[in-house]
Design an enzyme around this catalytic site. Sequence first.
Site, PDB file in Angstrom:
ATOM      1  N   CYS A 168      -3.634  -7.807  -5.422  1.00  0.00           N
ATOM      2  CA  CYS A 168      -4.595  -6.656  -5.801  1.00  0.00           C
ATOM      3  C   CYS A 168      -4.449  -6.286  -4.324  1.00  0.00           C
ATOM      4  CB  CYS A 168      -5.954  -7.379  -5.945  1.00  0.00           C
ATOM      5  SG  CYS A 168      -7.610  -6.535  -5.770  1.00  0.00           S
ATOM      6  N   HIS A 216      -6.741  -7.561 -15.135  1.00  0.00           N
ATOM      7  CA  HIS A 216      -7.256  -7.748 -13.845  1.00  0.00           C
ATOM      8  C   HIS A 216      -7.991  -6.512 -13.933  1.00  0.00           C
ATOM      9  CE1 HIS A 216      -5.783  -8.160 -10.055  1.00  0.00           C
ATOM     10  NE2 HIS A 216      -6.325  -6.971  -9.546  1.00  0.00           N
ATOM     11  N   GLU A 217      -7.217  -4.900 -13.692  1.00  0.00           N
ATOM     12  CA  GLU A 217      -8.431  -3.998 -13.499  1.00  0.00           C
ATOM     13  C   GLU A 217      -9.978  -3.744 -14.301  1.00  0.00           C
ATOM     14  OE1 GLU A 217      -7.255  -2.027 -10.851  1.00  0.00           O
ATOM     15  OE2 GLU A 217      -5.579  -3.129 -11.225  1.00  0.00           O
ATOM     16  N   HIS A 267     -12.953  -5.485 -12.402  1.00  0.00           N
ATOM     17  CA  HIS A 267     -12.954  -5.118 -11.189  1.00  0.00           C
ATOM     18  C   HIS A 267     -14.352  -3.463 -11.819  1.00  0.00           C
ATOM     19  CE1 HIS A 267     -10.489  -5.145  -7.945  1.00  0.00           C
ATOM     20  NE2 HIS A 267      -8.434  -4.785  -8.385  1.00  0.00           N
TER      21      HIS A 267
END
EC number: 3.5.1.88
Length: 170
Positions: free
Chosen positions: A91, A133-134, A137
């Site tokens: 990351c 993953h994004e 966030h």
Amino acid sequence: MSVLQVLHYPDERLRTIATPVETVDAEIRRIIDDMFETMYAEEGIGLAATQVDIHQRIVVIDVSETRNERLVLINPELLEKSGETGIEEGCLSIPEQRALVPRAEKVKIKALDYNGRPFELQADDLLAICIQHEMDHLIGKLFVDYLSPLKRQRIRQKVEKLDKQKARTK
């Protein structure tokens, strides 16, 4: 276009829950362009607006080897997920650290594109992992949150040490 500053763990701003984009206009497209420039400059494959202290639901991704397959996700929503997989993820907000994270093997999402048009996308492999993953966030979640407290603490110490070393060399 300009390169934006990427926030580093454990910065609490990374825990901010992003708000939906109301209108895709010239300002949003400028943010997206800056995010792509930042992602490429940092040699990443994905970047969420939260990572550059912009708390709107915007993600940019390019998992291609040629770095010319830009994917923009505005207000992304997960519709379906299936299977199980996982890779050692890295990351941009947690520099030089990697860890195995469990993810769905395939995902189906809906989002708005660069021009604000709605679309759906089915993804698998690296793209599916990157999307998950994004999107994490955007809800203030980092890959270290999937790890044990001990591993998370070790990574935090390593990142803080790296940031101190970089600050001394500036």
